[in-house]
Design a protein around this motif. Structure first.
Motif, mmCIF file in Angstrom:
data_model
loop_
_atom_site.group_PDB
_atom_site.id
_atom_site.type_symbol
_atom_site.label_atom_id
_atom_site.label_comp_id
_atom_site.label_asym_id
_atom_site.label_seq_id
_atom_site.Cartn_x
_atom_site.Cartn_y
_atom_site.Cartn_z
ATOM 1 N N LEU A 169 0.804 -1.220 0.000
ATOM 2 C CA LEU A 169 0.000 0.000 0.000
ATOM 3 C C LEU A 169 0.834 1.266 0.000
ATOM 4 N N MET A 170 1.990 1.229 0.676
ATOM 5 C CA MET A 170 2.725 2.466 0.920
ATOM 6 C C MET A 170 4.216 2.394 0.591
ATOM 7 N N ILE A 230 3.289 2.261 -11.433
ATOM 8 C CA ILE A 230 4.012 1.041 -11.090
ATOM 9 C C ILE A 230 4.216 0.217 -12.358
ATOM 10 N N GLU A 231 5.449 -0.166 -12.615
ATOM 11 C CA GLU A 231 5.791 -0.873 -13.845
ATOM 12 C C GLU A 231 6.190 -2.327 -13.605
ATOM 13 N N GLU A 232 7.002 -2.576 -12.581
ATOM 14 C CA GLU A 232 7.627 -3.882 -12.388
ATOM 15 C C GLU A 232 6.614 -4.902 -11.882
ATOM 16 N N ALA A 233 6.715 -6.140 -12.379
ATOM 17 C CA ALA A 233 5.699 -7.164 -12.121
ATOM 18 C C ALA A 233 5.553 -7.492 -10.637
ATOM 19 N N HIS A 234 6.663 -7.603 -9.907
ATOM 20 C CA HIS A 234 6.576 -7.931 -8.486
ATOM 21 C C HIS A 234 5.930 -6.795 -7.699
ATOM 22 N N MET A 235 6.238 -5.559 -8.060
ATOM 23 C CA MET A 235 5.618 -4.422 -7.386
ATOM 24 C C MET A 235 4.137 -4.337 -7.710
ATOM 25 N N ARG A 236 3.784 -4.578 -8.955
ATOM 26 C CA ARG A 236 2.365 -4.599 -9.331
ATOM 27 C C ARG A 236 1.611 -5.678 -8.557
ATOM 28 N N ASN A 237 2.251 -6.814 -8.414
ATOM 29 C CA ASN A 237 1.636 -7.913 -7.671
ATOM 30 C C ASN A 237 1.342 -7.511 -6.231
ATOM 31 N N ARG A 238 2.318 -6.919 -5.567
ATOM 32 C CA ARG A 238 2.126 -6.542 -4.163
ATOM 33 C C ARG A 238 1.070 -5.453 -4.012
ATOM 34 N N ALA A 239 1.070 -4.485 -4.939
ATOM 35 C CA ALA A 239 0.043 -3.440 -4.899
ATOM 36 C C ALA A 239 -1.339 -4.035 -5.135
ATOM 37 N N LEU A 240 -1.422 -4.945 -6.097
ATOM 38 C CA LEU A 240 -2.701 -5.589 -6.414
ATOM 39 C C LEU A 240 -3.286 -6.265 -5.174
ATOM 40 N N ILE A 241 -2.482 -7.056 -4.506
ATOM 41 C CA ILE A 241 -2.963 -7.809 -3.342
ATOM 42 C C ILE A 241 -3.392 -6.862 -2.225
ATOM 43 N N ALA A 242 -2.522 -5.913 -1.883
ATOM 44 C CA ALA A 242 -2.813 -5.036 -0.751
ATOM 45 C C ALA A 242 -4.005 -4.134 -1.032
ATOM 46 N N ARG A 243 -4.091 -3.575 -2.228
ATOM 47 C CA ARG A 243 -5.190 -2.666 -2.551
ATOM 48 C C ARG A 243 -6.509 -3.405 -2.668
ATOM 49 N N TRP A 244 -6.481 -4.608 -3.223
ATOM 50 C CA TRP A 244 -7.712 -5.405 -3.310
ATOM 51 C C TRP A 244 -8.220 -5.723 -1.909
ATOM 52 N N CYS A 245 -7.330 -6.126 -1.022
ATOM 53 C CA CYS A 245 -7.737 -6.443 0.345
ATOM 54 C C CYS A 245 -8.243 -5.196 1.077
ATOM 55 N N LEU A 246 -7.622 -4.058 0.817
ATOM 56 C CA LEU A 246 -8.067 -2.819 1.455
ATOM 57 C C LEU A 246 -9.469 -2.457 0.994
ATOM 58 N N THR A 303 0.350 9.106 7.371
ATOM 59 C CA THR A 303 -0.507 7.975 7.031
ATOM 60 C C THR A 303 0.118 6.680 7.532
ATOM 61 N N TYR A 304 -0.713 5.844 8.136
ATOM 62 C CA TYR A 304 -0.271 4.537 8.637
ATOM 63 C C TYR A 304 -1.293 3.473 8.253
ATOM 64 N N LEU A 305 -0.810 2.243 8.209
ATOM 65 C CA LEU A 305 -1.697 1.100 8.054
ATOM 66 C C LEU A 305 -2.118 0.603 9.427
ATOM 67 N N GLN A 306 -3.414 0.364 9.577
ATOM 68 C CA GLN A 306 -3.933 -0.251 10.803
ATOM 69 C C GLN A 306 -4.663 -1.533 10.425
ATOM 70 N N ILE A 307 -4.243 -2.638 11.011
ATOM 71 C CA ILE A 307 -4.929 -3.915 10.796
ATOM 72 C C ILE A 307 -5.722 -4.239 12.048
ATOM 73 N N ASN A 308 -7.017 -4.365 11.886
ATOM 74 C CA ASN A 308 -7.914 -4.598 13.016
ATOM 75 C C ASN A 308 -8.289 -6.064 13.194
ATOM 76 N N ASN A 309 -8.248 -6.829 12.106
ATOM 77 C CA ASN A 309 -8.721 -8.209 12.173
ATOM 78 C C ASN A 309 -7.870 -9.066 11.237
ATOM 79 N N TYR A 310 -6.883 -9.734 11.806
ATOM 80 C CA TYR A 310 -5.973 -10.538 10.997
ATOM 81 C C TYR A 310 -6.656 -11.778 10.434
ATOM 82 N N GLU A 311 -7.577 -12.361 11.162
ATOM 83 C CA GLU A 311 -8.270 -13.542 10.653
ATOM 84 C C GLU A 311 -9.125 -13.191 9.446
ATOM 85 N N ARG A 312 -9.784 -12.029 9.510
ATOM 86 C CA ARG A 312 -10.574 -11.572 8.369
ATOM 87 C C ARG A 312 -9.662 -11.291 7.171
#
Length: 653
Positions: A500-501, A513-529, A545-554
């Motif tokens: 995300l950040m 974002i151009e590189e495949a690994h970076m696109r992959n990580r952005a895709l996963i994090a943004r989709w989950c967000l 700005t910070y990331l806050q995770i409230n529910n790891y199981e979710r």
């Protein structure tokens, strides 16, 4: 300089956005004299592929490198000028990226020196040392190179993946000559359609050209393109075969030599199968045209080399994972149609790198899973490695640099990361490489290249999601791979924060974002967000700005859902769905957040990219003239190593 407790210096020179590191050959002394001979011969074969990678990444790279190296070493005056200093930085970046485009972002470097300086310097040095073609004058050479270096519109991107463009015509990589994207795709589609289920990886080892309107391949082989470099590689492979640890290993090397000699991709498949089945012995290697990330169509293999020897203590972790591969596949949250009924031939080791080369140098992967051919994976399995001395160097260099303290939301999360972070990072790499890439199956009739330019991103996302999903499984604790059921949270936090950040520190303002690994990580994090507001969110705290995770199981449930969808896209070959997923979540950048992250990172004074200076292996001979031992020199400076390589291993310029 960052040093370990034993006094080893891990951090070395810094220039531009790059920090050079050193890696240690831990445990090399345990190898026998014969094994050290093998390491040396394979290392020579690895270093002789360097010029191939430079040429693959751009048609002018070798000539520009030779020109600037000549100025760097032979210009007698003006070393204190701003132009010379800027040229030095440019040259060091060129060495690092094997060409004039950024190794990660693929944009062309902006030179800080002037055209006038370059032209004058070229006339000042000995013309015989410049890469002049037959009949070419110094002015002719300058006229040829100046637009490539200075004009931002000429060869602007090494690999262009922008939707809606002719990706071949707008990419500077040197895999296609006079060919359009449509022509290339149709050419290789016709080959695949006639090749059957076990067709080789067409196009992997050739340049596609157009001659009088007809498309033809120029194969990279002993008698084809890159012949001089490949002959040197083969020479040292033959030396390596003479000192192989066992007969199976010797036959693997012989098959690689046969492939290099003939250029026949069927021989490459034979070699790949034999290589993944060769599990005896402590020394191993990667050598050849392997990864396709440098080709916008994902077909052509960049040359790379790696010499390795086993890290016995750490290998227990990967063997535990591979021994349970069938359990992981059976319990995957994907549709059963897309799972492998029988997982075959999964082997995994933790290794120490002894030499890096080509596309693995100076910037290298921390884990590798090969071979890439889907049909070989399905029938014979795969071989995975995690490189322990490289990850160790990264960890040592990052210790105490203030990065986590700046971006992690609170002390509780920081403590969690400090306690479990390194172990979780290693485990996720193992899961990604050992099982993630080898998991799942294509449905009958689906082409491995069906996702085209989006295939690399989807594949990396699939492997990352597989690793993330199982990181949180109690099976990790049962197998002794994690100490408790809380550990995975450290990796979930740092992974999502990165996607995300914090990976945005590697992107220039205003860029996507151009590189495949970076696109992959952005895709996963943004989709989950977007799909999990109840699981995590971005919030402002003290103006940052910070990331806050409230529910790891979710959050794990979200990972499972996305893994199921990504596997479906891969298995069914759904190009439109892959395109929509990557374009929506993996590419665009929030300009406001990006500017904030860059500002915070710049205050830390850190370099976003890391690379490695190879140790120098010096043979120690016995009275018979045989290699009895290796002296490892860790003191060679970056510029000295690059200039030495350009002298000792120059084959194409």
């Amino acid at each position: 300089m960052s040093t370990g407790q034993d006094g080893f210096r891990y951090v070395d020179e810094r220039f531009a956005d790059i920090q050079m590191l050193r890696y240690r050959l831990n445990g090399l002394e345990r190898l026998t004299a014969r094994q050290k001979q093998l390491v040396y011969c394979l290392s020579q074969a690895t270093l002789f592929g360097r010029d191939i990678t430079f040429d693959q990444f751009g048609a002018y790279n070798l000539r520009i490198r030779k020109t600037l190296e000549t100025i760097y070493t032979d210009l007698r005056i003006g070393h204190e000028s701003d132009d010379f200093k800027a040229m030095t930085v440019y040259l060091k970046r060129l060495w690092f990226s094997s060409g004039i485009h950024h190794h990660y972002g693929c944009d062309k470097f902006v030179p800080g020196f002037s055209q006038e300086f370059l032209r004058q310097a070229m006339h000042t040095v000995d013309a015989e040392k410049l890469p002049l073609a037959d009949g070419q004058t110094v002015d002719d050479l300058a006229d040829e190179l100046v637009p490539v270096i200075f004009d931002p519109a000429v060869m602007a991107k090494r690999v262009n993946k922008a939707d809606g463009c002719d990706l071949v015509a707008t990419s500077a990589c040197n895999f296609y000559q006079g060919v359009t994207q449509e022509e290339a795709e149709q050419f290789y589609k016709a080959l695949r359609d006639s090749g059957g289920d076990e067709a080789p990886s067409y196009g992997l080892n050739s340049t596609l050209t157009k001659n009088e309107g007809h498309l033809e391949e120029k194969t990279w082989s002993v008698d084809g393109l890159y012949a001089n470099a490949i002959r040197h590689i083969v020479y040292w492979l033959e030396k390596a075969a003479d000192v192989a640890e066992n007969e199976q290993q010797r036959q693997v090397i012989k098959l690689l030599i046969l492939y290099y000699t003939t250029g026949d991709l069927k021989h490459f498949d034979e070699y790949s199968i034999a290589w993944l089945q060769c599990l005896e012995g402590d020394v191993d290697f990667i050598n050849g045209f392997i990864e396709v990330y440098g080709d916008p169509l994902g077909l052509k293999g960049s040359w790379e080399g790696l010499v390795e020897y086993v890290d016995e203590e750490a290998t227990h972790r990967t063997q535990t994972i591979s021994d349970n591969a069938q359990w992981f596949e059976d319990h995957s949250p994907v549709d059963p149609r897309f799972r492998k009924p029988v997982v075959r031939g999964v082997s995994a080791r933790v290794i120490c790198a002894a030499m890096l080369g080509g596309d693995e140098y100076p910037s290298t992967a921390i884990g590798i899973n090969l071979p890439n051919a889907d049909w070989i994976r399905a029938r014979y399995g795969s071989k995975s490695i995690t490189i322990s001395n490289i990850t160790d160097a990264y960890n040592k260099a990052a210790h105490g640099n203030g990065f986590k303290e700046e971006f992690v939301i609170d002390e509780e999360t920081l403590s969690l990361i400090d306690k479990y972070g390194d172990a979780c990072d290693d485990l996720h790499t193992d899961l990604h490489e050992c099982l993630g890439h080898g998991s799942g199956q294509l449905l009958p009739g689906v082409s491995p290249d069906a996702l085209k330019a989006y295939g690399n991103t989807i594949e990396e996302a699939r492997a990352d999601l597989f690793g993330l999903y199982y990181m949180a499984d109690k099976k990790m604790v049962e197998l002794g791979l994690l100490p408790d059921n809380e550990a995975y949270k450290a990796h979930y936090y740092t992974y999502m924060m990165n996607g995300l950040m914090t990976q945005l520190v590697r992107i220039e303002r205003g860029h996507e974002i151009e590189e495949a690994h970076m696109r992959n990580r952005a895709l996963i994090a943004r989709w989950c967000l977007e799909h999990g507001a109840d699981a995590m969110r971005l919030l402002k705290k003290d103006g940052k700005t910070y990331l806050q995770i409230n529910n790891y199981e979710r959050l794990r449930q979200l990972v499972a859902s996305l893994l199921a969808e990504v596997q479906r896209i891969k298995s069914e070959g759904c190009f439109d769905d892959a395109r929509q997923l990557v374009e929506r979540y993996g590419i665009k950048v929030d300009a406001t957040l990006h500017d904030e992250v860059l500002t915070r990172y710049e205050r830390l004074g850190l370099a976003p990219y890391k690379g490695f200076i190879n140790p120098r292996l010096l043979p120690i001979f016995d009275e018979k003239g045989e290699i009895a031992d290796l002296y490892v020199d860790y003191t060679e400076a970056y510029d000295h190593q690059m200039l030495r390589y350009s002298s000792e291993y120059a084959t194409l310029v």
